[in-house]
Design an enzyme around this catalytic site. Sequence first.
Site, PDB file in Angstrom:
ATOM      1  N   SER A  42       0.814  -1.224   0.000  1.00 18.30           N
ATOM      2  CA  SER A  42       0.000   0.000   0.000  1.00 18.30           C
ATOM      3  C   SER A  42       0.841   1.266   0.000  1.00 18.30           C
ATOM      4  CB  SER A  42      -0.918  -0.008   1.224  1.00 18.30           C
ATOM      5  OG  SER A  42      -0.168  -0.335   2.373  1.00 18.30           O
ATOM      6  N   THR A  77      -1.800   3.180   4.025  1.00 24.51           N
ATOM      7  CA  THR A  77      -1.059   4.436   3.930  1.00 24.51           C
ATOM      8  C   THR A  77      -0.275   4.699   5.213  1.00 24.51           C
ATOM      9  OG1 THR A  77      -2.703   5.411   2.502  1.00 24.51           O
ATOM     10  CG2 THR A  77      -1.421   6.951   3.829  1.00 24.51           C
ATOM     11  N   THR A 130       1.673   7.000   0.037  1.00 26.70           N
ATOM     12  CA  THR A 130       0.787   5.871  -0.259  1.00 26.70           C
ATOM     13  C   THR A 130       0.793   5.528  -1.736  1.00 26.70           C
ATOM     14  OG1 THR A 130      -1.493   5.086   0.076  1.00 26.70           O
ATOM     15  CG2 THR A 130      -1.251   7.314  -0.743  1.00 26.70           C
ATOM     16  N   ARG A 163      -6.621   8.593 -10.645  1.00 27.16           N
ATOM     17  CA  ARG A 163      -7.258   8.945  -9.364  1.00 27.16           C
ATOM     18  C   ARG A 163      -6.199   9.400  -8.351  1.00 27.16           C
ATOM     19  NH1 ARG A 163      -6.833   7.193  -3.755  1.00 27.16           N
ATOM     20  NH2 ARG A 163      -8.859   7.513  -2.780  1.00 27.16           N
ATOM     21  N   THR A 198      -5.910   8.162   7.271  1.00 27.51           N
ATOM     22  CA  THR A 198      -5.813   6.970   6.441  1.00 27.51           C
ATOM     23  C   THR A 198      -7.235   6.494   6.160  1.00 27.51           C
ATOM     24  OG1 THR A 198      -4.908   4.731   6.312  1.00 27.51           O
ATOM     25  CG2 THR A 198      -5.544   5.478   8.479  1.00 27.51           C
ATOM     26  N   GLY A 199      -7.377   5.715   5.100  1.00 26.75           N
ATOM     27  CA  GLY A 199      -8.710   5.221   4.755  1.00 26.75           C
ATOM     28  C   GLY A 199      -9.193   5.789   3.439  1.00 26.75           C
TER      29      GLY A 199
HETATM   30  C1  SD4 Z   1      -6.212   7.048  -0.406  1.00 23.31           C
HETATM   31  N1  SD4 Z   1      -6.124   7.480   1.948  1.00 23.31           N
HETATM   32  O1  SD4 Z   1      -5.563   7.026  -1.443  1.00 23.31           O
HETATM   33  C2  SD4 Z   1      -5.503   6.747   0.883  1.00 23.31           C
HETATM   34  C3  SD4 Z   1      -5.474   5.273   1.054  1.00 23.31           C
HETATM   35  C4  SD4 Z   1      -5.562   4.793   2.415  1.00 23.31           C
HETATM   36  O2  SD4 Z   1      -6.463   3.242   3.799  1.00 23.31           O
HETATM   37  O3  SD4 Z   1      -5.124   5.386   3.361  1.00 23.31           O
HETATM   38  N2  SD4 Z   1      -6.229   3.704   2.574  1.00 23.31           N
HETATM   39  O4  SD4 Z   1      -7.419   7.265  -0.380  1.00 23.31           O
END
Ligand code: SD4
Length: 324
Positions: A84, A186, A204, A214, A237-238
């Site tokens: 990731s 991330t 990330t 994207r 994160t997320g």
């Molecule tokens: C994103 N926030 O690209 C990042 C990915 C991430 O848990 O943190 N995923 O949307």
Amino acid sequence: MGTRRSFFSQFGWSILGIASAASLKINVPLRKRPPYTKGLVLSTWIHGIPANAEAMKIIEQGGTAVDAAEFGVRVVEADPEGQSVGIGGLPDRDGKVTLDACIMDSEGNAGSVCFLEGILHPISVARKVMDQTPHVMLAGEGAQKFALDNGFELTNLLTEKSKKAWEEWLKEAEYKPIINIENHDTIGLLTMDQKGNIAGACTTSGLAFKMHGRVGDSPVIGAGLFVDNEIGGATATGMGEAVLKTLGSFLIVELMRQGLSPQEACEEGVKRIVAQGKYSDIQIGYLAMNKQGEVGAYALRPGFNYAEARPGSNKMVDSASFLS
Ligand code: SD4
């Protein structure tokens, strides 16, 4: 009869005085409390442990918060096992690994790269954007050209393991972001050095199998990361789209400015997303520190954890969450 000028001289200054007293009322208590100067590093997910260890080593040697942030996350960017961040990151749906990263120092400077391909350490490209250009953010081919012009080398970031995962995904090609991917994701990392100065970095490969082009929250200053050296820092994160729509990290730091603890501010950040009503199948995790070395973390659902390092300790902590 009084002129406009004499009216202002009689009343204007007192109006200004009330206004500045009102804003001072919010800020004075925070500014009066001494900063934490022992050294503190926070970072998202289990890969935060080795990242924190590297960052804390720099802090304990008297290094700056921003160096600690950059070199802390580089450890994770260079790990091909992590799917990731950096090399080994899962590709987009066209099979390309595209990276997002940003960094902020203690003086309010910021640098960022997004949709960057073929460079092992996007965080260090972001640092160069911050330190050596008049800009904050470079994207795609332009970011790659800037990196190559500055001595970075082209690297194939798609490992066999991630290529296989993409080929597997292609069989159904269904776009379904996975919550708490393999419990590592991330890396957002916040540092406070021995002078009490704060910095942060976030890096990330973004959501697995995303649309080509994207860009998520992670490279957007104020969304994936925000640092205000007077107050504190926050990172996310997320599901980046939800963080972008609420400018989560900036929101959390501003809430701390208004007197909320890092924990209260993270909770409020998650509740803003809940208030928008579209949270049934996403995860969000926020992490924050204030100038006094207090820590907060909060997630939408269970599963989010973070690494917290102080001199002599570096441990995982489970975050509380809105949903149970
Ligand atoms: C994103 N926030 O690209 C990042 C990915 C991430 O848990 O943190 N995923 O949307």
